[in-house]
Design a protein around this motif. Sequence first.
Motif, mmCIF file in Angstrom:
data_model
loop_
_atom_site.group_PDB
_atom_site.id
_atom_site.type_symbol
_atom_site.label_atom_id
_atom_site.label_comp_id
_atom_site.label_asym_id
_atom_site.label_seq_id
_atom_site.Cartn_x
_atom_site.Cartn_y
_atom_site.Cartn_z
ATOM 1 N N ASN A 133 112.785 -48.089 56.483
ATOM 2 C CA ASN A 133 113.025 -49.475 56.098
ATOM 3 C C ASN A 133 114.168 -50.102 56.891
ATOM 4 O O ASN A 133 114.186 -51.311 57.105
ATOM 5 N N ASN A 134 115.131 -49.283 57.340
ATOM 6 C CA ASN A 134 116.249 -49.797 58.144
ATOM 7 C C ASN A 134 115.925 -49.784 59.644
ATOM 8 O O ASN A 134 116.814 -49.925 60.474
ATOM 9 N N ASP A 135 114.634 -49.591 59.996
ATOM 10 C CA ASP A 135 114.105 -49.572 61.370
ATOM 11 C C ASP A 135 114.481 -48.331 62.180
ATOM 12 O O ASP A 135 114.132 -48.237 63.347
ATOM 13 N N GLU A 136 115.157 -47.377 61.576
ATOM 14 C CA GLU A 136 115.436 -46.109 62.251
ATOM 15 C C GLU A 136 114.117 -45.347 62.413
ATOM 16 O O GLU A 136 113.262 -45.379 61.533
ATOM 17 N N ASP A 163 111.238 -44.185 51.767
ATOM 18 C CA ASP A 163 112.017 -45.133 52.571
ATOM 19 C C ASP A 163 111.344 -45.419 53.920
ATOM 20 O O ASP A 163 111.970 -45.943 54.838
#
Length: 169
Positions: A133-136, A163
Amino acid sequence: KFNEYKNSANKIEEYYFDIYYKPLEVLSGDIYSIRKISNQKILFFAIDTLGKGLLASVTSIISSSLLNHKIDEFLKEKDSFDIKKLIEKYIEFIKNEILEDESISILFALYDLKEQILDFASFGMPAVLLQKNNDEIEKIKSNNLPIMKYTDSYETESYFVGDIKKFLF
């Protein structure tokens, strides 16, 4: 759109599965399937048979036919689907059908929408990419060698993917 699922907060979540498949040859050893196992479980498998032409194509078609038949058998018996049993049945069958110098790369991924768990077994396939979700970006590498005539054991792994917003198989 493949499925809608109500999560624990009673919110409807939508899940989309998109396929890009462009074999380089008419007869190819590449094949895949996406199967709805239940309202909360989706199974994906992708097969890449070593070689080109008729032999690779026949092996991949036999593989896909067997796997889909076994999945149908499991689904007839309500709540009996077991990814480990499916993999065991496949290996038991296919290792007696392939030649000494033939191998099969295959990926099995069972996604549980409710529990947000991905059960995974990869036999010589490229890494699976997960976008959080944090683009990692996270990679899950293959956890088994390709299936060969003498394959006797394998590993499965389970990942919490609550996630994760995108998968690339």
